[in-house]
Design a protein around this motif. Structure first.
Motif, PDB file in Angstrom:
ATOM      1  N   LEU A  19       0.828  -1.214   0.000  1.00  0.00           N
ATOM      2  CA  LEU A  19       0.000   0.000   0.000  1.00  0.00           C
ATOM      3  C   LEU A  19       0.862   1.264   0.000  1.00  0.00           C
ATOM      4  O   LEU A  19       0.465   2.296  -0.517  1.00  0.00           O
ATOM      5  CB  LEU A  19      -0.918   0.039   1.226  1.00  0.00           C
ATOM      6  CG  LEU A  19      -2.090  -0.939   1.282  1.00  0.00           C
ATOM      7  CD1 LEU A  19      -2.989  -0.600   2.465  1.00  0.00           C
ATOM      8  CD2 LEU A  19      -2.891  -0.944   0.002  1.00  0.00           C
ATOM      9  N   HIS A  20       2.053   1.174   0.642  1.00  0.00           N
ATOM     10  CA  HIS A  20       2.908   2.357   0.729  1.00  0.00           C
ATOM     11  C   HIS A  20       4.370   1.937   0.814  1.00  0.00           C
ATOM     12  O   HIS A  20       4.693   0.800   1.136  1.00  0.00           O
ATOM     13  CB  HIS A  20       2.543   3.194   1.982  1.00  0.00           C
ATOM     14  CG  HIS A  20       2.948   2.531   3.273  1.00  0.00           C
ATOM     15  ND1 HIS A  20       4.062   2.905   3.989  1.00  0.00           N
ATOM     16  CD2 HIS A  20       2.414   1.490   3.957  1.00  0.00           C
ATOM     17  CE1 HIS A  20       4.184   2.139   5.064  1.00  0.00           C
ATOM     18  NE2 HIS A  20       3.192   1.272   5.069  1.00  0.00           N
ATOM     19  N   ALA A  25       2.320   6.716  -0.752  1.00  0.00           N
ATOM     20  CA  ALA A  25       1.368   5.651  -1.080  1.00  0.00           C
ATOM     21  C   ALA A  25       1.691   5.098  -2.458  1.00  0.00           C
ATOM     22  O   ALA A  25       2.216   5.808  -3.317  1.00  0.00           O
ATOM     23  CB  ALA A  25      -0.048   6.212  -1.067  1.00  0.00           C
ATOM     24  N   ALA A  29      -3.612   3.385  -4.720  1.00  0.00           N
ATOM     25  CA  ALA A  29      -3.935   2.379  -3.690  1.00  0.00           C
ATOM     26  C   ALA A  29      -5.119   2.792  -2.808  1.00  0.00           C
ATOM     27  O   ALA A  29      -5.941   1.953  -2.434  1.00  0.00           O
ATOM     28  CB  ALA A  29      -2.704   2.090  -2.834  1.00  0.00           C
ATOM     29  N   GLN A  30      -5.216   4.101  -2.483  1.00  0.00           N
ATOM     30  CA  GLN A  30      -6.325   4.551  -1.615  1.00  0.00           C
ATOM     31  C   GLN A  30      -7.677   4.296  -2.293  1.00  0.00           C
ATOM     32  O   GLN A  30      -8.614   3.798  -1.678  1.00  0.00           O
ATOM     33  CB  GLN A  30      -6.216   6.048  -1.278  1.00  0.00           C
ATOM     34  CG  GLN A  30      -4.948   6.428  -0.537  1.00  0.00           C
ATOM     35  CD  GLN A  30      -3.860   6.937  -1.465  1.00  0.00           C
ATOM     36  OE1 GLN A  30      -3.716   6.468  -2.594  1.00  0.00           O
ATOM     37  NE2 GLN A  30      -3.079   7.889  -0.983  1.00  0.00           N
ATOM     38  N   LEU A  33      -8.538   0.615  -2.418  1.00  0.00           N
ATOM     39  CA  LEU A  33      -9.017   0.123  -1.125  1.00  0.00           C
ATOM     40  C   LEU A  33     -10.497   0.494  -0.942  1.00  0.00           C
ATOM     41  O   LEU A  33     -11.294  -0.319  -0.474  1.00  0.00           O
ATOM     42  CB  LEU A  33      -8.169   0.681   0.023  1.00  0.00           C
ATOM     43  CG  LEU A  33      -8.600   0.253   1.426  1.00  0.00           C
ATOM     44  CD1 LEU A  33      -8.603  -1.271   1.585  1.00  0.00           C
ATOM     45  CD2 LEU A  33      -7.692   0.883   2.489  1.00  0.00           C
ATOM     46  N   LYS A  34     -10.859   1.723  -1.355  1.00  0.00           N
ATOM     47  CA  LYS A  34     -12.270   2.138  -1.277  1.00  0.00           C
ATOM     48  C   LYS A  34     -13.149   1.192  -2.088  1.00  0.00           C
ATOM     49  O   LYS A  34     -14.218   0.785  -1.648  1.00  0.00           O
ATOM     50  CB  LYS A  34     -12.435   3.565  -1.835  1.00  0.00           C
ATOM     51  CG  LYS A  34     -12.136   4.656  -0.844  1.00  0.00           C
ATOM     52  CD  LYS A  34     -12.802   5.966  -1.287  1.00  0.00           C
ATOM     53  CE  LYS A  34     -12.366   7.117  -0.403  1.00  0.00           C
ATOM     54  NZ  LYS A  34     -11.176   7.829  -0.918  1.00  0.00           N
ATOM     55  N   LEU A  61      -0.660   5.770   7.946  1.00  0.00           N
ATOM     56  CA  LEU A  61      -1.566   5.359   6.865  1.00  0.00           C
ATOM     57  C   LEU A  61      -2.720   6.337   6.695  1.00  0.00           C
ATOM     58  O   LEU A  61      -3.141   6.636   5.580  1.00  0.00           O
ATOM     59  CB  LEU A  61      -2.105   3.953   7.155  1.00  0.00           C
ATOM     60  CG  LEU A  61      -1.049   2.841   7.105  1.00  0.00           C
ATOM     61  CD1 LEU A  61      -1.558   1.587   7.793  1.00  0.00           C
ATOM     62  CD2 LEU A  61      -0.629   2.550   5.676  1.00  0.00           C
ATOM     63  N   THR A  62      -3.218   6.864   7.829  1.00  0.00           N
ATOM     64  CA  THR A  62      -4.311   7.843   7.777  1.00  0.00           C
ATOM     65  C   THR A  62      -3.844   9.119   7.073  1.00  0.00           C
ATOM     66  O   THR A  62      -4.549   9.677   6.238  1.00  0.00           O
ATOM     67  CB  THR A  62      -4.813   8.154   9.206  1.00  0.00           C
ATOM     68  OG1 THR A  62      -5.125   6.916   9.840  1.00  0.00           O
ATOM     69  CG2 THR A  62      -6.058   9.014   9.185  1.00  0.00           C
ATOM     70  N   PHE A  66      -5.455   6.663   3.666  1.00  0.00           N
ATOM     71  CA  PHE A  66      -6.072   5.332   3.724  1.00  0.00           C
ATOM     72  C   PHE A  66      -7.109   5.300   4.839  1.00  0.00           C
ATOM     73  O   PHE A  66      -6.848   5.770   5.938  1.00  0.00           O
ATOM     74  CB  PHE A  66      -5.019   4.246   3.983  1.00  0.00           C
ATOM     75  CG  PHE A  66      -4.123   3.997   2.801  1.00  0.00           C
ATOM     76  CD1 PHE A  66      -4.595   3.298   1.700  1.00  0.00           C
ATOM     77  CD2 PHE A  66      -2.824   4.483   2.790  1.00  0.00           C
ATOM     78  CE1 PHE A  66      -3.768   3.070   0.598  1.00  0.00           C
ATOM     79  CE2 PHE A  66      -1.990   4.266   1.697  1.00  0.00           C
ATOM     80  CZ  PHE A  66      -2.465   3.554   0.596  1.00  0.00           C
ATOM     81  N   ASP A  67      -8.257   4.716   4.528  1.00  0.00           N
ATOM     82  CA  ASP A  67      -9.327   4.596   5.511  1.00  0.00           C
ATOM     83  C   ASP A  67      -9.208   3.222   6.175  1.00  0.00           C
ATOM     84  O   ASP A  67      -9.685   2.229   5.645  1.00  0.00           O
ATOM     85  CB  ASP A  67     -10.667   4.761   4.773  1.00  0.00           C
ATOM     86  CG  ASP A  67     -11.838   4.347   5.643  1.00  0.00           C
ATOM     87  OD1 ASP A  67     -11.736   4.467   6.877  1.00  0.00           O
ATOM     88  OD2 ASP A  67     -12.859   3.874   5.087  1.00  0.00           O
ATOM     89  N   ILE A  68      -8.523   3.187   7.320  1.00  0.00           N
ATOM     90  CA  ILE A  68      -8.248   1.919   8.002  1.00  0.00           C
ATOM     91  C   ILE A  68      -8.536   2.089   9.492  1.00  0.00           C
ATOM     92  O   ILE A  68      -8.208   3.120  10.072  1.00  0.00           O
ATOM     93  CB  ILE A  68      -6.757   1.519   7.781  1.00  0.00           C
ATOM     94  CG1 ILE A  68      -6.520   1.188   6.300  1.00  0.00           C
ATOM     95  CG2 ILE A  68      -6.356   0.344   8.661  1.00  0.00           C
ATOM     96  CD1 ILE A  68      -5.066   0.919   5.951  1.00  0.00           C
TER      97      ILE A  68
END
Length: 260
Positions: A19-20, A25, A29-30, A33-34, A61-62, A66-68
């Motif tokens: 992812l990064h 990133a 990738a973001q 992931l969505k 990551l935030t 990235f929404d994790i």
């Protein structure tokens, strides 16, 4: 022909190199992931990183968009901590200072175990020799993982594997390895996802640790050509990866089009 696979229920995603890479990133990738989140699958982020605690990793990551959620991340540090608690030992922690918060509350006085993560500042003669002496006295050697190398912005860098192997060689013992590619690590990561290994797939940049490890645990593995990937890596494991893709977005595309 292989028996028909059961429908995919879980996707395990490696972080660094997939992812990064450090603070950048992987392009797209973001968004990928969505798209994956719109599918009816459980997502877990599984990482061998020992350079930072889970909280710092999540923050990184935030910041990258990235929404994790924290409870979706399963790290080899978590697995190592679980093992220390089971064994009720006091470790000499050869880990980076940034990883120490994940060991809060674990007693480290008068150590009777050795834990090795990626700790460049601690890999010097005196510290390695102290670890060597403890192991000779019967302390278990616990390797958070044994990766040979990992990808940094300026190229490949030595992982903890060579240092663990040096201690194994000097003491004539075998380390207990807790992170990828250990089968128990993948099964623990799936714990709570409510699915069997055959219903899970792993995406990662490390042919042996990510893909080989997942496939040994009964999952399928997708190798991405980002991060530490080097040409012909896919030939290093048997069975070969289920699939090799350019990057994470391409892997997600395949999952959405072919596996659901």
């Amino acid at each position: 022909r292989m028996a028909a696979r059961r429908a995919l229920k879980a996707v395990l995603v490696d972080l660094s190199g997939t992812l990064h890479i450090e603070d950048s990133a992987v392009p797209g990738a973001q968004e990928a992931l969505k798209r994956l989140r719109s599918a009816p699958v459980t997502i877990r982020f599984v990482t061998n990183t020992t350079k930072e605690c889970k909280r710092d990793l999540l923050e990184r990551l935030t910041k990258l968009g990235f929404d994790i959620a924290e409870n979706e991340i399963f790290t080899s540090l978590t697995a190592a901590r679980n093992l220390l608690e089971q064994k009720q030992v006091r470790p000499l922690l050869l880990v980076d200072d940034k990883a120490l918060p994940d060991f809060t509350g674990i007693a480290t006085d008068d150590p009777n175990a050795v834990v090795v993560g990626l700790a460049p500042e601690r890999f010097h003669y005196e510290m390695m020799n102290r670890a060597f002496q403890l192991i000779l006295d019967g302390a278990p050697l616990i390797a958070i993982h044994k990766a040979r190398y990992f990808k940094k912005k300026d190229g490949l860098a030595l992982g903890p594997g060579p240092f663990v192997t040096g201690l194994e060689y000097a003491t004539d013992t075998k380390a207990i390895v807790v992170g990828k590619p250990e089968k128990t690590f993948f099964l623990e990561a799936l714990h709570g996802a409510g699915c069997a290994p055959e219903e899970a797939i792993m995406i990662g940049d490390d042919c042996r640790d990510d893909v080989g490890g997942a496939q040994n645990a009964g999952m399928r593995g997708i190798l991405v050509r980002t991060g530490k990937y080097r040409p012909a890596d896919e030939d290093k494991i048997n069975p070969a990866p289920y699939l090799t893709c350019e990057n994470f977005p391409e892997a997600v595309e395949h999952i959405l089009e072919r596996l659901l």
